[in-house]
Scaffold this motif. Structure first.
Motif, PDB file in Angstrom:
ATOM      1  N   VAL A  93      73.804  29.339  24.918  1.00 46.27           N
ATOM      2  CA  VAL A  93      74.852  28.827  24.042  1.00 46.27           C
ATOM      3  C   VAL A  93      75.883  29.921  23.838  1.00 46.27           C
ATOM      4  O   VAL A  93      75.558  31.063  23.563  1.00 46.27           O
ATOM      5  N   LEU A  94      77.138  29.567  23.982  1.00 41.57           N
ATOM      6  CA  LEU A  94      78.246  30.484  23.731  1.00 41.57           C
ATOM      7  C   LEU A  94      78.722  30.258  22.301  1.00 41.57           C
ATOM      8  O   LEU A  94      79.091  29.147  21.927  1.00 41.57           O
ATOM      9  N   ILE A  95      78.683  31.317  21.496  1.00 34.86           N
ATOM     10  CA  ILE A  95      79.133  31.218  20.106  1.00 34.86           C
ATOM     11  C   ILE A  95      80.476  31.915  19.990  1.00 34.86           C
ATOM     12  O   ILE A  95      80.589  33.119  20.208  1.00 34.86           O
ATOM     13  N   LEU A  96      81.496  31.141  19.675  1.00 37.06           N
ATOM     14  CA  LEU A  96      82.838  31.689  19.540  1.00 37.06           C
ATOM     15  C   LEU A  96      83.046  32.220  18.126  1.00 37.06           C
ATOM     16  O   LEU A  96      82.614  31.601  17.157  1.00 37.06           O
ATOM     17  N   PRO A  97      83.704  33.371  17.982  1.00 41.49           N
ATOM     18  CA  PRO A  97      83.888  33.966  16.651  1.00 41.49           C
ATOM     19  C   PRO A  97      85.031  33.325  15.856  1.00 41.49           C
ATOM     20  O   PRO A  97      85.929  34.002  15.379  1.00 41.49           O
TER      21      PRO A  97
ATOM     22  N   MET B  79      78.321  18.764  23.676  1.00 42.72           N
ATOM     23  CA  MET B  79      77.037  18.958  24.337  1.00 42.72           C
ATOM     24  C   MET B  79      76.226  20.083  23.695  1.00 42.72           C
ATOM     25  O   MET B  79      75.037  20.228  23.965  1.00 42.72           O
ATOM     26  N   GLY B  80      76.860  20.877  22.869  1.00 46.33           N
ATOM     27  CA  GLY B  80      76.167  21.979  22.202  1.00 46.33           C
ATOM     28  C   GLY B  80      76.147  23.259  22.999  1.00 46.33           C
ATOM     29  O   GLY B  80      75.448  24.194  22.639  1.00 46.33           O
ATOM     30  N   LEU B  81      76.907  23.325  24.070  1.00 42.49           N
ATOM     31  CA  LEU B  81      76.944  24.539  24.883  1.00 42.49           C
ATOM     32  C   LEU B  81      77.863  25.597  24.290  1.00 42.49           C
ATOM     33  O   LEU B  81      77.725  26.785  24.583  1.00 42.49           O
ATOM     34  N   VAL B  82      78.811  25.180  23.464  1.00 41.52           N
ATOM     35  CA  VAL B  82      79.715  26.086  22.766  1.00 41.52           C
ATOM     36  C   VAL B  82      79.638  25.753  21.287  1.00 41.52           C
ATOM     37  O   VAL B  82      79.681  24.586  20.908  1.00 41.52           O
ATOM     38  N   GLN B  83      79.494  26.793  20.483  1.00 41.63           N
ATOM     39  CA  GLN B  83      79.426  26.589  19.038  1.00 41.63           C
ATOM     40  C   GLN B  83      80.411  27.536  18.362  1.00 41.63           C
ATOM     41  O   GLN B  83      80.755  28.575  18.895  1.00 41.63           O
ATOM     42  N   PHE B  84      80.836  27.144  17.190  1.00 46.10           N
ATOM     43  CA  PHE B  84      81.718  27.986  16.375  1.00 46.10           C
ATOM     44  C   PHE B  84      80.914  28.539  15.215  1.00 46.10           C
ATOM     45  O   PHE B  84      79.965  27.926  14.750  1.00 46.10           O
TER      46      PHE B  84
END
Length: 81
Positions: free
Chosen positions: A2-6, A75-80
């Motif tokens: 999962v990629l979490i964006l800041p 899809m949940g692959l990128v989250q904030f």
């Protein structure tokens, strides 16, 4: 993975939804579908085709980027944060 964006999710999700509506409008205008395919609004599609090609491609590329970001977020692959 999962990629979490800041970025703040409380701000980014509504902005992403607004951008998604605008990008869908750009593609409907480009393809002359939806309300822009109706004979009453076909002049908008024809006017869009007179814009410079670099502007049309830039808008279409940005619209695709927004759509892809929306899909991977759903899809949940990128989250904030």
């Amino acid at each position: 993975m999962v990629l979490i964006l800041p970025l703040d999710g409380g701000v980014m999700i509504p902005l992403l939804l607004i951008a998604l509506v605008l990008s869908a409008t750009i593609w409907m205008l480009r393809l002359a579908v939806g309300p822009f395919g109706h004979i009453k609004f076909l002049y908008l599609h024809q006017a869009y085709l007179t814009w410079p090609i670099w502007l049309r491609y830039t808008l279409q590329s940005a619209a695709v980027a927004v759509m892809l970001l929306s899909i991977v977020t759903l899809m949940g692959l990128v989250q904030f944060q």
